[in-house]
Design an enzyme around this catalytic site. Structure first.
Site, PDB file in Angstrom:
ATOM      1  N   GLY A  20     -53.480  63.989 -64.161  1.00  0.00           N
ATOM      2  CA  GLY A  20     -54.525  62.998 -63.952  1.00  0.00           C
ATOM      3  C   GLY A  20     -55.562  63.517 -62.981  1.00  0.00           C
ATOM      4  O   GLY A  20     -55.314  64.443 -62.210  1.00  0.00           O
ATOM      5  N   ARG A  21     -56.740  62.887 -63.045  1.00  0.00           N
ATOM      6  CA  ARG A  21     -57.829  63.298 -62.154  1.00  0.00           C
ATOM      7  C   ARG A  21     -58.634  62.050 -61.795  1.00  0.00           C
ATOM      8  O   ARG A  21     -58.972  61.249 -62.665  1.00  0.00           O
ATOM      9  CB  ARG A  21     -58.715  64.329 -62.853  1.00  0.00           C
ATOM     10  CG  ARG A  21     -59.846  64.877 -61.983  1.00  0.00           C
ATOM     11  CD  ARG A  21     -60.562  66.002 -62.693  1.00  0.00           C
ATOM     12  NE  ARG A  21     -59.743  67.212 -62.733  1.00  0.00           N
ATOM     13  CZ  ARG A  21     -59.766  68.149 -61.792  1.00  0.00           C
ATOM     14  NH1 ARG A  21     -60.568  68.030 -60.745  1.00  0.00           N
ATOM     15  NH2 ARG A  21     -59.007  69.228 -61.905  1.00  0.00           N
ATOM     16  N   GLY A  22     -58.903  61.895 -60.501  1.00  0.00           N
ATOM     17  CA  GLY A  22     -59.661  60.751 -60.038  1.00  0.00           C
ATOM     18  C   GLY A  22     -60.988  61.157 -59.446  1.00  0.00           C
ATOM     19  O   GLY A  22     -61.444  62.302 -59.609  1.00  0.00           O
ATOM     20  N   ARG A  23     -61.601  60.210 -58.719  1.00  0.00           N
ATOM     21  CA  ARG A  23     -62.929  60.443 -58.158  1.00  0.00           C
ATOM     22  C   ARG A  23     -62.905  61.584 -57.150  1.00  0.00           C
ATOM     23  O   ARG A  23     -63.840  62.368 -57.052  1.00  0.00           O
ATOM     24  CB  ARG A  23     -63.422  59.151 -57.496  1.00  0.00           C
ATOM     25  CG  ARG A  23     -64.859  59.216 -56.997  1.00  0.00           C
ATOM     26  CD  ARG A  23     -65.421  57.824 -56.776  1.00  0.00           C
ATOM     27  NE  ARG A  23     -64.727  57.119 -55.726  1.00  0.00           N
ATOM     28  CZ  ARG A  23     -65.225  56.884 -54.512  1.00  0.00           C
ATOM     29  NH1 ARG A  23     -66.437  57.343 -54.201  1.00  0.00           N
ATOM     30  NH2 ARG A  23     -64.549  56.201 -53.617  1.00  0.00           N
ATOM     31  N   ASP A 141     -58.660  47.998 -54.321  1.00  0.00           N
ATOM     32  CA  ASP A 141     -59.181  48.638 -55.537  1.00  0.00           C
ATOM     33  C   ASP A 141     -58.263  48.340 -56.720  1.00  0.00           C
ATOM     34  O   ASP A 141     -57.852  49.251 -57.452  1.00  0.00           O
ATOM     35  CB  ASP A 141     -59.347  50.142 -55.338  1.00  0.00           C
ATOM     36  CG  ASP A 141     -60.248  50.775 -56.408  1.00  0.00           C
ATOM     37  OD1 ASP A 141     -61.005  50.026 -57.073  1.00  0.00           O
ATOM     38  OD2 ASP A 141     -60.205  52.002 -56.580  1.00  0.00           O
TER      39      ASP A 141
END
Length: 284
Positions: A20-23, A141
């Site tokens: 996974g990859r986030g901000r 969030d």
């Protein structure tokens, strides 16, 4: 809980592929060298965090995540197992939830869920938030991307405490934190606020699960914020065909601009619609 930097991390865990990859960072699989348990490693590099607020949130994330998820931990929170912090990055070892997230589930199911299934997920989310709030932690969030599924049990788990804040001892929070479609009006307005911002966000998640659309829409971020501030909650007949009056009543009470009248997470769990449709889904 913080065990040094990347060298200590590499001694204790075998790091695998990115999942996974986030901000701000990445999530990779990892294996505990001591137990063989499969876990997830969230790495947030510090270099891209130019905003002092973003850097402060990243550095306090391990403390707040541990406070929220330490035993006895809610089964609907992603637990923190270990944290590593050095000059370059913050590394968090957390539960591996290989069942995907709510955003992916909604996409695969045509954007909406049957009412009973949505109630079960809403109950699990409210349980997670109530557990956080009892320990003085606001998530800030809540959105479908941060709601993961345990592959073995199917349980919903609240993840990513990168925007979390402590509100214990009556402390008020401030700052524009969160995701535009899901953020509460008092946050957008620039006022101090409390933990019920999470209930508003959970109300938006419930609305999305039942209708396949967001309650406050805009083509740009400023337009979204204007819609959130107006808080004009509607239930278009086409999108809400077949949705019960009880479900709409809960959403009105969660998406209430008057914070004093907005339900707490504990009150959401006691709402008749959750009690009748969703309470069986809450583990523990």
């Amino acid at each position: 809980m913080v065990h040094g930097g990347e060298e200590a991390l590499m001694r204790q865990y075998a790091i695998g592929d990115e999942i996974g990859r986030g901000r701000f960072g990445t999530v990779r699989r990892c294996i505990s060298n001591a137990t063989g348990e499969a876990l997830a490693l969230k790495t947030t590099p510090k270099a891209p965090l130019r905003d002092p607020l973003d850097l402060a949130l990243a550095e306090q994330e391990p403390k707040l995540h541990l406070l929220a998820s330490s035993p006895p931990c809610s089964p609907h929170l992603v637990a923190l197992h270990a944290a590593f912090d050095d000059a370059d990055a913050v590394h968090l070892v957390v539960d591996l939830c290989a069942g995907g997230d709510l955003f992916t589930l909604l996409s695969a199911r045509g954007g909406r869920l049957p009412e009973r299934e949505a109630a079960g997920l809403a109950a699990q989310l409210a349980s997670a938030l109530a557990a956080c709030h009892r320990r003085g932690v606001a998530h800030r969030d809540v959105k479908p991307d941060n709601l993961l599924f345990d592959a073995a049990t199917g349980a919903l788990k609240l993840a990513d405490f990168g925007s979390a804040e402590w509100f214990g001892d009556g402390r008020r929070m401030s700052g524009l934190v969160g995701t535009p479609y899901y953020v509460a009006p008092e946050v957008v307005a620039g006022r101090e606020y409390g933990e019920k911002v999470d209930v508003w966000s959970a109300g938006v998640v419930l609305y999305v699960m039942l209708s396949g659309t967001v309650p406050f829409y805009g083509a740009t971020v400023p337009e979204i914020f204007e819609a959130v501030l107006r808080g004009n909650l509607r239930f278009p007949p086409r999108a809400f065909a077949g949705v019960s009056p009880e479900a709409k009543d809960l959403m009105r009470r969660m998406l209430c601009k008057d914070v004093s009248r907005r339900l707490s997470a504990e009150q959401v769990l006691r709402h008749p619609w959750i009690a009748s449709c969703g309470s069986d889904a809450v583990a523990g």
